[in-house]
Write a protein that holds these residues in place. Structure first.
Motif: not given
Lengths: 161, 296
Positions: A20-21, A23, A26, A61-64, B6, B38
């Motif tokens: 889940p973590r 990004l 990535d 980069c600020i979405l999973l 998490f 995030i």
């Protein structure tokens, strides 16, 4: 625990298991080997990682990666029509010296492609506002603005013909 | 910079999301647009044990006019939709004018209405706008809900009236009285950066063209939206003359705010910006109220 996700990237379907973590930036670079999407600040400031999420520009980069499940993404790799040919906006960047080191360029392109679709005849002020969320440390932005103007002009001409 | 590990859940219904909140409360964070969450997780300033992703809750993605003429906006409405929505433009033109000041299109494509309110960043536009518009928020928990006025919701720096098991699910914005004008302005070093000072104004005139009611709400000058009540009181019953506007701006930027300085702006500079912006928004809001541009 890993999650299974199914998504489309540049028209191709993928299924992967991700933590889940992880990004989204990535995931694109490491899991799909689409390294055209660049990672700069990793906190949503520099815009280098901008991609299209269901057609709209977002910062990957600020979405999973798990959030992309069921969605369609487009990255800079999808722009050029063939190995020997550039997208008109890429061509304009090249001709106007809209890049030096090129690190920020994929983010600028993925921000500006949808911008020009929405606003085919932008003023300089509108262009500068459109790129206010993308940092470039080489060009001073002037040549990027020139490139957008050139691409917009050619796009309008092509539409007339 | 990567987030710490998490657990992740993406419930398919609001009930399931509220149940998860009831079970995990303080250990969980709701993931809406994630445009603030995030980044702080990437910095590891936040390390929630569980993320409850509410992006599948289509039932929170609505904009409609209710029977009483209030504008109802669901928490999961993206800021980009807010910016483009004709109903918002017609019923809450102040919101329509101000949303493009929020960050950049890349952020507004993901960032949500409810997420920004619940995050309660004192430099954010939406909290100040909600207070200026007299909005009320519906907070839901498993098996219950309550309504809280925006003015009472914001409790301080990133602090709100939300309990750990509650979710902000929607806002109701009352219709504007006739002869109401509005304006929003902010100063940022670069478009989309956090504003050094921003101000939302609403002015309602009486039949003789005097100010019946004024409201001035500021962002980035305190630890929550700052309401200049005394300045508004000075304007009540007055013509919106340059003198009256200047006196109100002086009051608002004087003892009604206590801005902290930062590397780019001293407190004195912020007061200066507040004074100038207040004059401009009052002027503009007054013109719009007189011209009857407000159709709602």
């Amino acid at each position: 625990m890993n999650y299974k996700i199914s998504l489309t990237v540049n028209g191709r379907a993928y299924e992967r298991e991700v933590e889940p973590r992880l990004l989204l930036s990535d995931f694109l670079r490491h899991d799909l080997a689409l390294t055209g999407t660049h990672v700069g600040c990793e906190h949503g400031v520099c815009g280098a990682c901008t991609i299209l999420f269901d057609g709209e520009p977002v910062r990957s980069c600020i979405l999973l990666a798990v959030q992309a499940d069921g969605h369609a993404l487009t990255t800079v790799e999808a722009l050029a029509p063939s190995a020997g040919e550039l997208h008109p906006l890429q061509q304009a960047f090249w001709e106007c010296h809209g890049l030096q080191c090129g690190f920020c360029t994929p983010g600028f392109l993925m921000t500006l492609v949808p911008f020009l679709e929405e606003n085919p005849d932008p003023s300089e002020a509108e262009i500068r506002q459109a790129i206010s969320g993308n940092l470039c440390r080489c060009t001073g932005y002037q040549h990027i603005v020139d490139a957008v103007k050139l691409a917009a002009e050619r796009r309008r001409q092509a539409a007339v013909e | 910079m990567k987030p710490a590990p998490f657990e992740y859940q993406a419930p398919a219904s609001l009930e399931a999301a509220l149940d998860a909140l009831a079970r995990h409360g303080g250990d969980a964070k709701l993931l809406a647009g994630g445009q603030s969450l995030i980044p702080v997780m990437n910095f590891r300033l936040a390390e929630p044990a569980l993320l409850i992703d509410i992006n599948k809750l289509a039932e929170l993605d609505f904009i409609r006019r209710d029977e009483e003429g209030h504008l109802r906006i669901g928490a999961m409405v993206r800021q980009r939709r807010l910016e483009r929505d004709p109903l918002v433009a017609g019923m809450a033109p102040l919101l329509h004018e101000a949303v493009p000041f929020i960050a950049h299109p890349q952020i507004r494509n993901r960032g949500t209405f409810g997420g920004s309110l619940a995050h309660a960043d004192p430099a954010a536009e939406l909290p100040a706008l909600a207070v200026a518009l007299g909005a009320r928020f519906r907070l839901r928990r498993a098996g219950g809900d309550r309504w809280v006025a925006a003015e009472e919701f914001f409790a301080g720096l990133f602090a709100t009236a939300l309990e750990p098991d509650e979710m902000l699910v929607e806002a109701a914005i009352p219709p504007s009285p006739a002869r109401t004008g509005w304006a929003f302005l902010e100063v940022a070093r670069r478009h989309g950066d956090y504003a050094q000072v921003g101000v939302a104004a609403r002015v309602t005139l009486d039949d003789s063209g005097r100010c019946r009611e004024a409201r001035l709400v500021y962002l980035s000058v305190g630890d929550a939206p700052v309401i200049a009540r005394e300045a508004a009181r000075l304007l009540a019953g007055q013509e919106l003359s340059p003198e009256a506007i200047a006196a109100a701006a002086e009051k608002a930027a004087g003892d009604e705010m206590d801005p902290l300085g930062d590397i780019h702006a001293t407190p004195e500079f912020k007061r200066h910006l507040a004074r100038v912006l207040t004059r401009r928004v009052l002027q503009k809001a007054g013109e719009r109220a007189r011209s009857g541009a407000n159709l709602s």
